[in-house]
Design a protein around this motif. Sequence first.
Motif, PDB file in Angstrom:
ATOM      1  N   VAL B  46       0.880  -1.257   0.020  1.00 50.72           N
ATOM      2  CA  VAL B  46      -0.139   0.130  -0.010  1.00 50.72           C
ATOM      3  C   VAL B  46       0.939   1.286   0.068  1.00 50.72           C
ATOM      4  O   VAL B  46       2.059   1.290   0.824  1.00 50.72           O
ATOM      5  N   THR B  48       1.314   5.503  -0.361  1.00 50.20           N
ATOM      6  CA  THR B  48       0.684   6.800  -0.099  1.00 50.20           C
ATOM      7  C   THR B  48       1.784   7.900  -0.019  1.00 50.20           C
ATOM      8  O   THR B  48       3.077   7.464   0.155  1.00 50.20           O
ATOM      9  N   GLU B  49       1.549   8.981  -0.383  1.00 47.56           N
ATOM     10  CA  GLU B  49       2.319  10.269  -0.555  1.00 47.56           C
ATOM     11  C   GLU B  49       2.010  11.329   0.348  1.00 47.56           C
ATOM     12  O   GLU B  49       0.565  11.762   0.485  1.00 47.56           O
ATOM     13  N   VAL B  50       2.777  11.779   1.276  1.00 47.35           N
ATOM     14  CA  VAL B  50       2.522  12.942   2.247  1.00 47.35           C
ATOM     15  C   VAL B  50       3.726  14.008   1.827  1.00 47.35           C
ATOM     16  O   VAL B  50       4.905  13.693   2.136  1.00 47.35           O
ATOM     17  N   ASP B  51       3.165  15.145   1.598  1.00 43.12           N
ATOM     18  CA  ASP B  51       4.396  16.129   1.303  1.00 43.12           C
ATOM     19  C   ASP B  51       5.389  15.858   0.426  1.00 43.12           C
ATOM     20  O   ASP B  51       6.660  16.174   0.816  1.00 43.12           O
ATOM     21  N   ARG B  53       6.776  12.889  -0.021  1.00 43.89           N
ATOM     22  CA  ARG B  53       7.500  11.793   0.628  1.00 43.89           C
ATOM     23  C   ARG B  53       6.545  10.385   0.345  1.00 43.89           C
ATOM     24  O   ARG B  53       5.383  10.515   1.030  1.00 43.89           O
ATOM     25  N   SER B  55       5.393   6.745   1.545  1.00 45.27           N
ATOM     26  CA  SER B  55       5.181   5.898   2.695  1.00 45.27           C
ATOM     27  C   SER B  55       4.588   4.569   1.999  1.00 45.27           C
ATOM     28  O   SER B  55       3.738   4.738   1.226  1.00 45.27           O
ATOM     29  N   LEU B  56       5.144   3.469   2.756  1.00 39.87           N
ATOM     30  CA  LEU B  56       4.728   2.230   2.296  1.00 39.87           C
ATOM     31  C   LEU B  56       4.336   1.290   3.094  1.00 39.87           C
ATOM     32  O   LEU B  56       4.979   1.273   4.371  1.00 39.87           O
ATOM     33  N   TYR B  57       3.178   0.546   2.957  1.00 34.66           N
ATOM     34  CA  TYR B  57       2.802  -0.353   4.086  1.00 34.66           C
ATOM     35  C   TYR B  57       2.555  -1.727   3.301  1.00 34.66           C
ATOM     36  O   TYR B  57       2.200  -1.804   2.541  1.00 34.66           O
ATOM     37  N   GLU B  62       3.161  -6.733   8.003  1.00 31.77           N
ATOM     38  CA  GLU B  62       2.614  -5.603   8.832  1.00 31.77           C
ATOM     39  C   GLU B  62       3.896  -4.714   9.340  1.00 31.77           C
ATOM     40  O   GLU B  62       4.003  -4.277  10.560  1.00 31.77           O
ATOM     41  N   VAL B  66       8.456   4.737   6.095  1.00 35.47           N
ATOM     42  CA  VAL B  66       8.380   6.019   5.781  1.00 35.47           C
ATOM     43  C   VAL B  66       9.727   6.639   5.103  1.00 35.47           C
ATOM     44  O   VAL B  66      10.807   6.665   5.585  1.00 35.47           O
TER      45      VAL B  66
END
Lengths: 283, 125
Positions: B46, B48-51, B53, B55-57, B62, B66
């Motif tokens: 999974v 996602t991107e924040v600012d 950068r 992040s991967l899940y 589990e 970041v």
Amino acid sequence: MWATERYYEILGTRFHVRSSNQHVGDAIDQLLHRFRRDPCGVPGRRRYAVVQAKSDGGSHVLYRDCNPKYRHESWAFIVGALLTELNLEALGEVKHFAAHAGVIAAEGKVIAFPAESGDGKSTLTAACLAAGFDYVSDEALCVEYGTGEVVAYPKPLGLSRWSREALDLPSPRVQLDAPQDEAALLPEELGARVATGTLRLAHVVHLVRTEGEARLEPLPGSETMATLLRMSFNHYKRPQDSFAMAAHLARNSRSWRLELSDPTKAARLLAARLDSELQPQEN
Amino acid sequence: MTATTPFAGGVATARCAEHQEGGVATILIGMDNEAAVVGPPALHLVETEVDGRISLYDPQREHASVLNETASDVWRLCDGEHTLDEIVVLLARAYAVEPSRIRDEVERVVAGFRDSGLLAEAEQQ
């Protein structure tokens, strides 16, 4: 046999607390009155009892579900141990995303200081209450998974003697005999209100101890995401939801680095910068 | 001696060395890794991107990662379309530096992605 018997609900977990000593029971209730609930027939309550033994010099014993957990000559120590137990159990069971943080608010906008124990978040939280902010928690930022709303956890603030002296606070109403001379103070003892209404996370402030003047600088949101995941109490229960929640909170709040040495000056800086000058992102 | 062999995601060049002992020729084949594409990302991640950068899940392990700015840039090029050399050259151009200055770091970051099981090539292995 029981002088007092009361029921409390903390972050969704119900507790049944009894005491054989009226004074001790009333002291507990003074600290937890905000969480008191009417007795109800719902099963699954955790049972705690504080009993003053008639033998061995009248020491006090804290029982959990009829099993002795702590024994001490000082009732204040036992009350402190009870508060710790209730806190740990409530955070262990909470259904919301929960991260270790001091949390304050102003007009429904929440400011969180995620940090480890001993990093000064409770002291800064208390300083912010004295500076006029509303109280949310000195322990945990709790956010509902479904709505993203912050859930207040206004437990008594745990402040060391150093913190109380640094903030020039009055003596607490209930003096605990805890390690490091920690006292439990209610927000009203600091002249503060508990935050009510709809609460949304607006700012996340990362704390850095320094020797110099307080400074507040912006940070990328990814720092907040990493910190919230690191400080989370319960990400392992809903790991993917916690990941998504941390990203959501990071995107929808402003992130800051606060360098501080004096918590009172740091609180004034926060009050000046965050409350009036800067608005949270709307995503 | 060289030989070419089909390899997942493209063609890789194999370097071969011959060793003869007791009449038995043992051919040691070493893959020229730098000709192989890097990635793509593991399918189950999974992202996602924040600012800016990433992040991967990883729900299988589990585990959340970041990434900082540099690692995020490298990650975006680990798409199964670029070799390591190409990634280094592209980033060097973007950062306006010589490729030699960033090569070691890019290699380290890609190795980290592989060690963490973030790339589909790790799943194939």
